[in-house]
Design a protein around this motif. Structure first.
Motif, PDB file in Angstrom:
ATOM      1  N   LEU A 268      26.536   9.806   6.917  1.00 50.91           N
ATOM      2  CA  LEU A 268      27.870   9.677   7.711  1.00 50.91           C
ATOM      3  C   LEU A 268      28.659  10.669   8.280  1.00 50.91           C
ATOM      4  O   LEU A 268      29.396  10.762   9.144  1.00 50.91           O
ATOM      5  CB  LEU A 268      28.746   8.634   6.658  1.00 50.91           C
TER       6      LEU A 268
ATOM      7  N   TYR B 207      22.422   0.264   0.778  1.00 49.56           N
ATOM      8  CA  TYR B 207      22.948   1.469   1.308  1.00 49.56           C
ATOM      9  C   TYR B 207      22.480   1.223   2.822  1.00 49.56           C
ATOM     10  O   TYR B 207      23.071   1.976   3.720  1.00 49.56           O
ATOM     11  CB  TYR B 207      22.303   2.853   0.803  1.00 49.56           C
TER      12      TYR B 207
ATOM     13  N   PHE C 273      25.752   1.112   5.136  1.00 50.44           N
ATOM     14  CA  PHE C 273      26.301   2.303   5.653  1.00 50.44           C
ATOM     15  C   PHE C 273      25.970   2.421   7.150  1.00 50.44           C
ATOM     16  O   PHE C 273      26.760   2.983   7.919  1.00 50.44           O
ATOM     17  CB  PHE C 273      25.924   3.583   4.961  1.00 50.44           C
TER      18      PHE C 273
ATOM     19  N   GLY D 116      28.997   1.313   9.335  1.00 50.58           N
ATOM     20  CA  GLY D 116      29.756   2.396   9.496  1.00 50.58           C
ATOM     21  C   GLY D 116      29.434   3.313  10.657  1.00 50.58           C
ATOM     22  O   GLY D 116      30.119   3.710  11.461  1.00 50.58           O
TER      23      GLY D 116
ATOM     24  N   ALA E 157      32.604   1.562   6.669  1.00 48.11           N
ATOM     25  CA  ALA E 157      31.601   1.641   5.818  1.00 48.11           C
ATOM     26  C   ALA E 157      32.264   1.374   4.218  1.00 48.11           C
ATOM     27  O   ALA E 157      31.417   0.527   3.607  1.00 48.11           O
ATOM     28  CB  ALA E 157      30.696   2.981   5.636  1.00 48.11           C
TER      29      ALA E 157
ATOM     30  N   SER F 285      31.247  -1.818   1.767  1.00 49.92           N
ATOM     31  CA  SER F 285      30.708  -1.583   0.569  1.00 49.92           C
ATOM     32  C   SER F 285      31.593  -2.139  -0.467  1.00 49.92           C
ATOM     33  O   SER F 285      31.115  -2.707  -1.475  1.00 49.92           O
ATOM     34  CB  SER F 285      30.703  -0.082   0.634  1.00 49.92           C
TER      35      SER F 285
END
Length: 482
Positions: A219, A253, A256, A259, A356, A360
């Motif tokens: 990110l 993950y 992510f 995002g 993200a 999450s």
């Protein structure tokens, strides 16, 4: 020593590392009470630190960073404590080193080889094949190659890499937040010097820190994004590849990537490159281990933790758990949308962090199989999001999960009193606290909370300031009327 209160048995190498305090004997009852007390005091300390920083306290950042890194180094050279998961990682690595697939061969296989390593295989999960990604298996394989037939040496290598990534994240945090002393202090309290996180990730050796580090790097690889600037294709490719690495360690993950997609939504070419690099890394990784890895993950979709609030609710309402994974997925998706709609904006130059983080948080607060080290996924993002009510909910969840998982797969309960305390913590107190954290998240998304002026997440104590502002405004109005 560790053998007094935790299994499995671990033969210490000579010379180390790791090293253990030989000749020291502490009553197991004292260990349990000390661990529970230390975790509660640690959580209170983090909370007190956050309050102090919000009120203007400015301790030495270098001192905090140094203390955190020293603690990481000390915990790295000690045997694993607080969980037997790292022994499972080592077993999977040893199986791979012997030429077998850890997605088809369970750790119990090592017991039949009549080696000293087989004695250290945890019995709780000895018939469970690996549920981790292929890149986690690659890391475990390398540790097994370096550690040979010594379980202690293999676990040391696994802990060492965790510690390196944890320290790297701490240094990145310090570097990127260097212009804002308050944000730096808060970030180090939540990550670098958080005793709960140090226990869950470093002392216990959980691999979640590797995935968190790779995902965060993905990110951040986009760089600061200005309104008129366009992300370059190489940056988009690097970001996607790093998130693919994170998902290749733990599939969670992959969230992510949402995002990342949000941050790149205005550039079709960048979005396509990032998606292609993410999927390319995952396809390459899973082609190495085969479909057995995918099947192992799918079989765990309805798993539920002993301290989870779903189990607590079902216990009294006799609901069916057959589709709990699907139910939790739907609820998490709805809450993610609410958070994306209601959460105030974060830092404008890091647009990938907010979506993200929202996804999450919804996932980990509501998924039925919750363990405290999973919260690394949230906290690595939270430190790059301005201070808010979310800090307290995450700290509550982390504390409840950590305390209820202590001491971490011990031998038989030390005493009747300890067994009763553990039963209450796992079966009653922790589920209620976790449910309270999830309910608090829902309440904070309700529309009535946002009828007033929307303030930035960086304004700590916003309710108090708003009250003062309203009071002053009313006083001026009355003065004008009179």
């Amino acid at each position: 020593v560790r053998a007094d209160w935790m299994f499995p048995h671990l033969v210490m190498p000579s010379p180390g590392p790791p090293w253990s305090a030989a000749g020291v004997r502490v009553p197991p009852e004292l260990i349990l009470i000390a661990l529970w007390t230390a975790a509660a005091v640690g959580a209170a300390g983090v909370a007190a630190g956050l309050v102090a920083v919000s009120r203007g306290a400015r301790p030495s950042i270098r001192l905090l960073l140094a203390c955190g890194l020293i603690a990481v180094a000390m915990l790295t050279v000690l045997p694993p404590a607080g969980s037997s998961d790292v022994f499972d990682y080592a077993a999977y690595g040893r199986i791979a080193a012997l030429g077998h697939s850890p997605y088809l061969t369970a750790p119990a296989y090592l017991r039949h080889l009549h080696s000293s390593l087989g004695l250290s295989v945890p019995r709780k999960w000895e018939h469970q094949v690996s549920v981790y990604g292929p890149l986690a298996t690659a890391e475990q394989y390398l540790a097994a190659k370096l550690g040979g037939s010594s379980m202690a040496r293999i676990t040391f290598w696994l802990k060492l890499w965790n510690s390196v990534v944890f320290a790297a994240v701490a240094l990145v945090i310090d570097r990127l937040l260097r212009a804002d002393q308050r944000s730096r202090l808060r970030a180090h309290l939540l990550w670098t010097l958080n005793p709960l996180l140090l226990w869950d990730l470093i002392a216990a050796g959980h691999l979640d820190v590797l995935a968190a580090g790779a995902g965060l790097a993905g990110l951040l690889a986009l760089g600061p994004q200005r309104a008129a600037a366009r992300v370059s294709l190489p940056r988009a490719a690097a970001a996607g590849a790093l998130i693919g690495v994170a998902a290749g360690i733990k599939i969670d993950y992959l969230l992510f990537a949402l995002g990342l997609a949000w941050a790149l939504r205005r550039s079709a070419s960048c979005l396509a490159v990032a998606a292609g690099s993410t999927l390319g890394v995952l396809a390459l990784a899973y082609s190495w281990v085969g479909l057995a890895a995918v099947e192992a993950i799918i079989r765990r979709r309805n798993a539920i933790g002993a301290n989870d609030f779903y189990l607590h609710i079902v216990r009294y309402h006799k609901a069916d758990l057959a589709h709990i994974g699907l139910i939790a997925l739907v609820i998490s998706a709805v809450l993610s949308c609410l958070l994306l709609w209601r959460m105030p904006p974060g830092w404008a130059d890091r647009p990938a962090i907010r979506p993200a983080l929202a996804v999450s948080v919804a996932w980990l607060f509501l998924w039925p199989y919750q363990l405290p080290w999973y919260d690394a996924m949230i906290i690595c993002l939270l430190v790059f999001y301005p201070a808010s009510w979310l800090d307290w909910l995450v700290l509550l969840q982390l504390a409840a999960g950590t305390i209820s998982n202590m001491p971490g797969n011990p031998w038989a309960p030390a005493s009747h009193l300890a067994a009763m305390i553990e039963y209450r913590l796992v079966g009653s107190i922790a589920p209620l606290l976790l449910l309270g954290a999830a309910a608090g998240l829902v309440v904070l998304c309700l529309p009535w909370r946002h009828r007033q002026r929307r303030v930035s997440m960086g304004e700590a104590g916003s309710l108090r300031r708003l009250g003062v502002a309203v009071g002053v405004g009313v006083a001026h109005r009355l003065d004008a009327v009179l």
